[in-house]
Design a protein around this motif. Sequence first.
Motif, PDB file in Angstrom:
ATOM      1  N   LYS A 135     -54.472  60.234 116.055  1.00 43.57           N
ATOM      2  CA  LYS A 135     -54.304  58.777 115.946  1.00 43.57           C
ATOM      3  C   LYS A 135     -54.848  58.108 117.195  1.00 43.57           C
ATOM      4  N   GLU A 136     -55.235  56.852 117.051  1.00 41.05           N
ATOM      5  CA  GLU A 136     -55.627  56.073 118.217  1.00 41.05           C
ATOM      6  C   GLU A 136     -54.379  55.722 119.014  1.00 41.05           C
ATOM      7  N   TYR A 137     -54.545  55.570 120.331  1.00 42.10           N
ATOM      8  CA  TYR A 137     -53.394  55.268 121.193  1.00 42.10           C
ATOM      9  C   TYR A 137     -52.668  54.002 120.740  1.00 42.10           C
ATOM     10  N   LYS A 138     -53.435  52.983 120.365  1.00 44.91           N
ATOM     11  CA  LYS A 138     -52.827  51.710 119.945  1.00 44.91           C
ATOM     12  C   LYS A 138     -51.927  51.886 118.726  1.00 44.91           C
ATOM     13  N   GLU A 139     -52.298  52.805 117.851  1.00 46.44           N
ATOM     14  CA  GLU A 139     -51.534  53.039 116.624  1.00 46.44           C
ATOM     15  C   GLU A 139     -50.140  53.600 116.893  1.00 46.44           C
ATOM     16  N   CYS A 140     -50.029  54.430 117.901  1.00 46.96           N
ATOM     17  CA  CYS A 140     -48.771  55.154 118.105  1.00 46.96           C
ATOM     18  C   CYS A 140     -48.013  54.750 119.368  1.00 46.96           C
ATOM     19  N   LYS A 141     -48.573  53.851 120.180  1.00 48.05           N
ATOM     20  CA  LYS A 141     -47.953  53.501 121.455  1.00 48.05           C
ATOM     21  C   LYS A 141     -46.521  53.018 121.295  1.00 48.05           C
ATOM     22  N   GLU A 142     -46.279  52.118 120.372  1.00 45.04           N
ATOM     23  CA  GLU A 142     -44.942  51.531 120.225  1.00 45.04           C
ATOM     24  C   GLU A 142     -43.908  52.583 119.823  1.00 45.04           C
TER      25      GLU A 142
END
Length: 230
Positions: free
Chosen positions: A47-54
């Motif tokens: 996954k892209e970092y933005k997708e899973c950061k939260e």
Amino acid sequence: MKSRVTVKFDEEKDLKNIWDACNSKSSYGYSWKKSISKNILNICEKKEYKECKEELADTMKMVHNSPLIKLTTKTLTDGWSKISTEYFRRLEKITKRRFIIKKIDAYLTTAGRCPYSPNKNPPYFYINFFSNIPNALHTMGHELMHIHLHNTDWWKKVEGEIGDSKTHDLKEAFTELLNLEFTDLWIVRETSYPNHKMLREYISKQWKKKKDFDKLTNSCIKWIKKNGVK
């Protein structure tokens, strides 16, 4: 001015390092994914970092909010200050090169993977938050040796002979010298990546014969050209 290492914690850096460890390729024959929980892998992998950061930040909240973070940064900063003068003295004597970096940041990470950046201002590296004190101090010595070699004439010389990839291999294998000359500073011993076992054995044997870093470098270059890295 003496070289100063400060241990810090940065939540964003830790989250990115966890994500990067979940998506990284194996390093020198070792996969960092082995040390990551299935839950974290499910959140981050592919996954892209933005997708899973939260979701990742929420999962790590308990650790990131722990008062042990602050305690650990202070303990390791204080612990390193007790051995830093002797560490840098030995490193400069062994490599015959001055340590030119005056300020280095060391960031705690909850990931097992502890990369470094030698060329930023200032350079930085990571320390595993879950390590005990001797292992954490050893990590600091290990990564500082990498940063040192990157910022001397040694790097360009070796890179010109065997290329960038094998220079990284040799840089990593050269931390065998920590076992031979620095173990009393942190008690624990260096462990090797699977791909460097024979090269580290060669380094150990050559160093015991003659403690000459430049001669050892030249011998290792010849050995790698003949045998590859293994």
